[in-house]
Write an enzyme that holds these catalytic residues in place. Sequence first.
Site, PDB file in Angstrom:
ATOM      1  N   SER A   1       0.877  -1.093  -0.116  1.00 30.22           N
ATOM      2  CA  SER A   1       0.076  -0.094  -0.067  1.00 30.22           C
ATOM      3  C   SER A   1       0.807   1.279   0.138  1.00 30.22           C
ATOM      4  O   SER A   1       2.032   1.195   0.336  1.00 30.22           O
ATOM      5  CB  SER A   1      -0.868  -0.097   1.257  1.00 30.22           C
ATOM      6  OG  SER A   1      -1.458   1.192   1.397  1.00 30.22           O
TER       7      SER A   1
ATOM      8  N   TYR B   1      -2.334  -1.486  10.543  1.00 31.87           N
ATOM      9  CA  TYR B   1      -2.285  -1.542   9.038  1.00 31.87           C
ATOM     10  C   TYR B   1      -0.670  -1.000   8.310  1.00 31.87           C
ATOM     11  O   TYR B   1      -0.021  -1.882   7.413  1.00 31.87           O
ATOM     12  CB  TYR B   1      -3.301  -0.879   8.171  1.00 31.87           C
ATOM     13  CG  TYR B   1      -3.502  -1.052   6.985  1.00 31.87           C
ATOM     14  CD1 TYR B   1      -4.309  -1.983   6.352  1.00 31.87           C
ATOM     15  CD2 TYR B   1      -2.925  -0.069   6.084  1.00 31.87           C
ATOM     16  CE1 TYR B   1      -4.412  -2.130   4.894  1.00 31.87           C
ATOM     17  CE2 TYR B   1      -3.148  -0.239   4.765  1.00 31.87           C
ATOM     18  CZ  TYR B   1      -3.972  -1.087   4.296  1.00 31.87           C
ATOM     19  OH  TYR B   1      -4.251  -1.416   2.717  1.00 31.87           O
TER      20      TYR B   1
HETATM   21  P1  NAD Z   1     -11.471  -6.200  -0.275  1.00 29.00           P
HETATM   22  O1  NAD Z   1     -12.153  -6.015   0.929  1.00 29.00           O
HETATM   23  O2  NAD Z   1     -12.378  -5.857  -1.527  1.00 29.00           O
HETATM   24  O3  NAD Z   1     -10.814  -7.581  -0.493  1.00 29.00           O
HETATM   25  C1  NAD Z   1      -9.899  -8.037   0.434  1.00 29.00           C
HETATM   26  C2  NAD Z   1      -9.986  -9.592   0.301  1.00 29.00           C
HETATM   27  O4  NAD Z   1      -9.126 -10.103   1.541  1.00 29.00           O
HETATM   28  C3  NAD Z   1     -11.187 -10.288   0.167  1.00 29.00           C
HETATM   29  O5  NAD Z   1     -11.214 -11.147  -0.884  1.00 29.00           O
HETATM   30  C4  NAD Z   1     -11.534 -11.234   1.553  1.00 29.00           C
HETATM   31  O6  NAD Z   1     -12.101 -12.027   1.449  1.00 29.00           O
HETATM   32  C5  NAD Z   1      -9.895 -11.198   1.612  1.00 29.00           C
HETATM   33  N1  NAD Z   1      -9.765 -11.877   3.304  1.00 29.00           N
HETATM   34  C6  NAD Z   1     -10.004 -11.043   4.109  1.00 29.00           C
HETATM   35  N2  NAD Z   1      -9.814 -11.865   5.204  1.00 29.00           N
HETATM   36  C7  NAD Z   1      -9.343 -12.937   4.937  1.00 29.00           C
HETATM   37  C8  NAD Z   1      -8.927 -14.167   5.630  1.00 29.00           C
HETATM   38  N3  NAD Z   1      -8.579 -14.133   7.057  1.00 29.00           N
HETATM   39  N4  NAD Z   1      -8.445 -15.001   4.809  1.00 29.00           N
HETATM   40  C9  NAD Z   1      -8.460 -14.956   3.448  1.00 29.00           C
HETATM   41  N5  NAD Z   1      -8.941 -14.026   2.740  1.00 29.00           N
HETATM   42  C10 NAD Z   1      -9.042 -12.823   3.630  1.00 29.00           C
HETATM   43  O7  NAD Z   1     -10.466  -5.021  -0.287  1.00 29.00           O
HETATM   44  P2  NAD Z   1      -9.406  -4.494  -1.488  1.00 29.00           P
HETATM   45  O8  NAD Z   1      -9.438  -3.091  -1.372  1.00 29.00           O
HETATM   46  O9  NAD Z   1      -9.267  -5.204  -2.454  1.00 29.00           O
HETATM   47  O10 NAD Z   1      -7.960  -5.040  -0.652  1.00 29.00           O
HETATM   48  C11 NAD Z   1      -7.196  -6.054  -1.171  1.00 29.00           C
HETATM   49  C12 NAD Z   1      -5.550  -5.554  -0.940  1.00 29.00           C
HETATM   50  O11 NAD Z   1      -5.183  -4.427  -1.349  1.00 29.00           O
HETATM   51  C13 NAD Z   1      -5.456  -5.404   0.772  1.00 29.00           C
HETATM   52  O12 NAD Z   1      -4.294  -6.138   1.147  1.00 29.00           O
HETATM   53  C14 NAD Z   1      -5.474  -4.028   1.017  1.00 29.00           C
HETATM   54  O13 NAD Z   1      -4.634  -3.611   2.107  1.00 29.00           O
HETATM   55  C15 NAD Z   1      -4.896  -3.738  -0.381  1.00 29.00           C
HETATM   56  N6  NAD Z   1      -4.861  -2.379  -0.568  1.00 29.00           N
HETATM   57  C16 NAD Z   1      -6.137  -1.629  -0.993  1.00 29.00           C
HETATM   58  C17 NAD Z   1      -6.502  -0.215  -1.188  1.00 29.00           C
HETATM   59  C18 NAD Z   1      -7.718   0.379  -1.765  1.00 29.00           C
HETATM   60  O14 NAD Z   1      -7.631   1.588  -1.722  1.00 29.00           O
HETATM   61  N7  NAD Z   1      -8.730  -0.449  -1.803  1.00 29.00           N
HETATM   62  C19 NAD Z   1      -5.091   0.534  -1.230  1.00 29.00           C
HETATM   63  C20 NAD Z   1      -3.912   0.030  -1.135  1.00 29.00           C
HETATM   64  C21 NAD Z   1      -3.745  -1.245  -0.676  1.00 29.00           C
END
Ligand code: NAD
Length: 256
Positions: A138, A151
């Site tokens: 991130s 985080y």
């Molecule tokens: P999201 O909530 O749509 O996806 C998260 C995923 O992780 C889901 O598929 C969920 O089922 C899975 N998950 C959660 N807990 C779990 C567990 N215990 N076991 C297995 N799977 C699990 O969120 P996202 O925005 O797609 O985020 C995905 C990644 O990207 C994360 O690591 C997040 O920190 C990172 N990220 C997101 C953003 C953003 O703005 N959306 C920005 C930077 C980084």
Amino acid sequence: MLKGKTAIITGSNSGIGLGVATSLARAGADVVLNSFTDREEDHAMAARIGAEHGVSARYLAADMSKGDQCRALIAAAGGCDILVNNAGIQYVAPVEDFPTEKWDQILAINLSSAFHTTAAALGAMRARGWGRVINIASAHGLTASPFKSAYIAAKHGVVGLSKTVALETAGQGITCNAICPGYVLTPLVEAQIPDQMKAHGMDRETVIREVMLLRQPSRQFATVEQIGGTVVYLCSGAADQVTGTTISIDGGWTAL
Ligand code: NAD
């Protein structure tokens, strides 16, 4: 381009993980989707991706907060050429009020899972002389914001883990990198927009520009397709010597 390669993407039944799995399937990789939910729709999602792109696509349930399940996921997939550590959760509170169980859960899912899956996957990658470990960190792996201690600690840890794995695999046909997105328009972020509109008394466009994307100079969200495209690039020959680094997809956030 990735025909014959198997990609495992943790946390891939929604958002960035689903976008990355779709991009990898489009590039010809067989994909393994994962989350802890194990619903019919999770299996159907994998079947749909497989049918659309003419690749093998499976859904394997595993809870990324548990080290033994992380390792079992890699074993159950029966091969792993490309590992995308994406599963992640967020919790927001001042450090002195941060619940210990939330701290432990975030560190387990956002950081330790990548240690366990990587440790389990490297043997097969070394045996084949080719592999890609791609960690979805991130902008918060490079900078901080208040109230997100767990985080940010976890995401900085992911960047450090990526560099270490890169050094341990250098010259072996294996690369390890971290992608550092700014705000990406996923269902998780989309769901926050109505509350932010209410809290700030602003319309959708204004709340996105003036509140949510305040630190993203482009004032535009990154997209899951852009993250997926970057993962595919890291799997290409053009990226053979790209290892131990971070790639920011943040509209200029970390240039500030
Ligand atoms: P999201 O909530 O749509 O996806 C998260 C995923 O992780 C889901 O598929 C969920 O089922 C899975 N998950 C959660 N807990 C779990 C567990 N215990 N076991 C297995 N799977 C699990 O969120 P996202 O925005 O797609 O985020 C995905 C990644 O990207 C994360 O690591 C997040 O920190 C990172 N990220 C997101 C953003 C953003 O703005 N959306 C920005 C930077 C980084």
